[in-house]
Design an enzyme around this catalytic site. Sequence first.
Site, PDB file in Angstrom:
ATOM      1  CD  GLU A   1       9.870  29.058  25.118  1.00 20.93           C
ATOM      2  OE1 GLU A   1      11.046  29.077  24.727  1.00 20.93           O
ATOM      3  OE2 GLU A   1       8.941  29.615  24.501  1.00 20.93           O
TER       4      GLU A   1
ATOM      5  CE1 TYR B   1      11.662  30.893  27.534  1.00 19.20           C
ATOM      6  CE2 TYR B   1      13.433  29.885  28.807  1.00 19.20           C
ATOM      7  CZ  TYR B   1      12.712  29.999  27.637  1.00 19.20           C
ATOM      8  OH  TYR B   1      13.026  29.192  26.562  1.00 19.20           O
TER       9      TYR B   1
END
Lengths: 389, 295
Positions: A189, A101
Site C-alpha cells: 500500500e 492512494y
Amino acid sequence: MDLFEYQGKQFFARYGMPVSPGEIAFTVEEAVAAAERIGMPVMVKAQVHTGGRGKAGGVKFAATIDDVREHAANILGLDISGHVVGRVWIELASDIAEEYYASFTLDRSARKHLGMLSAEGGVEIETVAEENPDAIAKVWIDPVDGLDEAAARAWVAAANLPEAAVEGTVDILQKLYTAYVDGDADLVEINPLILTPDGRVHVLDAKVTLDGSAVFRHEDYAVFDETQTRDERETAAHARGLQYVGLDGSVGVIANGAGLAMSTVDVVNQVGGSPANFLDIGGGANADVMAGALEVINNDPAVRSIFINIFGGITRGEEVANGIIGALERVRIDAPIVIRLDGTNAEEGRAILEPHLSDTLQMAPTMLEAARRAVELAASAGTDENREA
Amino acid sequence: MSIFVDSDTKVVYQGLTGSQGRYYGLLNRDYGTQVVAGTNPRKAGTDVDGIPVYATVAEAVAETGATASCIFIPAPGVHDAVMEAARGGVEFIVAITEGVPAHDEADLYNRLRRDFPDVRLLGPNCPGIISPGECNIGITAGHIALPGGPVGIVSRSGTLTYQALYELKEKGIGCTTCVGIGGDPVPGTSFIDCLAAFEADPETKAVMMIGEIGGSAEEEAAEFIADHMTKPVSAYVAGVTAPPGKKMGHAGAIVSGGRGTAAAKMDALRDAGVRIGLNPTEAGEHMADIVADLG
C-alpha cells in the site's frame, strides 16, 4: 510479516519505485547525524507496526537540525496504541502538489488480486470507501494474466488522476504489482502516492505485509522477521516454531491444529474460565514440540492450570502420550494439567498416560469436561495462593 | 452414495516415498482406498509396500487408471505438483501440504479453472476427504467416521473435522462424505462447492458445517444455503473469543477491521436457517436432533 515503513520503502526501491533518500535512527544523536548527511529539510517519522502515527504526534517536519533534535527526542519512546517507538526514519522532505492512494491485496472472495487506486489519498482509505466509494477505482487481476500496461493505463484513467500524474502512476503501479507478486506480499500500500509541484509521481509512505509461508523463496526476509512486534511469550513461542497468541487469562491452552486450538479457547471461555493463550502445536506432537509448548506456557506467570487438547489425525495418540511424558521429564511444570486425548490411536495413548496420572496430571473424556476441570483447577489454584498471601 | 470420491476412486500419491506420504498412503490403503500408485521421478520402477512408483502422474494414470491424486509434497513443490496432476489426467486432486504461499494458491485456482475446468482441487492445507466405508484420502483417522449417512460434513479446520466426525459417531450417526476444505486464503474447493454437491446427493439428508474466523466464506455459504439448500444444516464457527488483528495459526484465521468475526458469521448462518452450536459438541447435538426429525 509486517514491515516498518522504511523497510517497505527499501523493498519498493528494489523494484525500481521512486522513494526519498533517508536513514534509520535509534537515538537522537543518530537522527541528527542522519539529517546532516541527508540535508534539510527532513521528516522525522516514528517506525511502528500500527496506524495513526500522525495523529499521535509520531510524524514531524524539521526545517533545522534543532528541530530534528527536538522531534526525535519527543518521538523516540512515544507510545502509539501500545507500540513504543524504538526507531525513527529520517527522510528528505518532499513538496506535495497532490496526494493519491494505491494498493494491491488478495480478494479472497473473488480469488483474484484486488488493486485499488484513488485520487483521494493521504487519508484512511476506509474513510474514503465509506464516504465516497466512487473515488476508489478497483481492478480485479487474474494472477495468471497479471497487470499489463494497457490495463494499468485504463485503471489510472478510471481513477481520474490528472494528466500530469498519468505516466508516472502507470509506471509505479506496474512496479508495485511486480513487487506484490514477486515479493510474495499479502499487502502493498502506498498512501500517499504524491505528485510533486515539478511533476514527479513519488512514493511517500509504504505499508507492506509479506507472506510468512513464502520465506523459502526469499532468504533475505529473515531480517524482517527479527523486527516483528511480539510480546515476551510470543517471542519464546516463535523461537520454538509454535503458533502462539498471548491472551490475558489463567488457563494455558495447548492444542493441535488451529481450529481445535481456537475452539479450545472458546470452550474455556464458555465454561466460565479465561484462556492465557492460543497455542497450536501443529502436526507432530513429539516430546520436543510438547516440551517446547509446556516451557512457553510454564514461563507465563498468569497460568494456573494447563489444558492439553489433542485430537489425533496426523498426530498419533501414542506419540502424543509419549511426547507429554517425555516433556514432563524435562520441564518442571508448576500448574496442574488436564489432558483430553482422542482420535488416531487414542486408546494406546491413554494407556501410556494412565500410570502417570495424579492430582496434577489428569485426564478427561471430553473437551467440555476437560475444560471444566481445567477452569476449576485454575480457580482453586488462585484461591490457595490468596490464602497463603 | 457420496460426493467427489467413492469406492471406484483410484488414487496416485505424489510423495508416496516420503515419510508422511508413505505413512498415510499405506493407512489409506488399509482403510480400503484404492491406492494404485505413487510418483517420484528419482525412484520410478521401485515400489512402496507393493504400490508401484512412477516418474510422473501421467505415467501412473496411463499404467493404473488413477482418477485422483493425493499430494504429500513439501510446500515449495506443491504448485508444480498440482499442475502435474491436472496435466497428468486425474480429475480430483487433494493437497494435504500446509504452508503453501498465498500467491501460489491464487495462481493455482485461476490456472485450473482456465486450463482444466473439470479438475477439482481440494486444499492445500487440508486433512483430505473421506467417504466412510468407501474411500479415505488424506490424514483423517478412518475409524472415527461411521459409514452410511445421512450426514454430509464440510469443514475449514482439520482437527475440528475429526471432532465433528467423532461427535456424530458417538451418537451413532453416519456420514456420506466428510470434506476438509482447509483454512488457507484460497482453497481449491469452497463451502459452496461442497454444499451444492451435498444438496445434489440423494443419500445426504443433512449437512454439518465447521467454519472459523477470517474471510467471508461462511457468509457466502449462508447466502447459498438461503437461496439453494433444501436440506437442513447445522454449523459451528471457531474463534468466537479470538482477539482482532491476531493470526490464529491458519493463514486464513484472522479478524481484521471488524470483518470476519465469528459473531458475524454465526448471524449470517442463523439468518439462513442454519442451527448454530456454540461448541463442536453442541453442533453435534443439533445434528442429532435434525437427524431424528428426518424420520
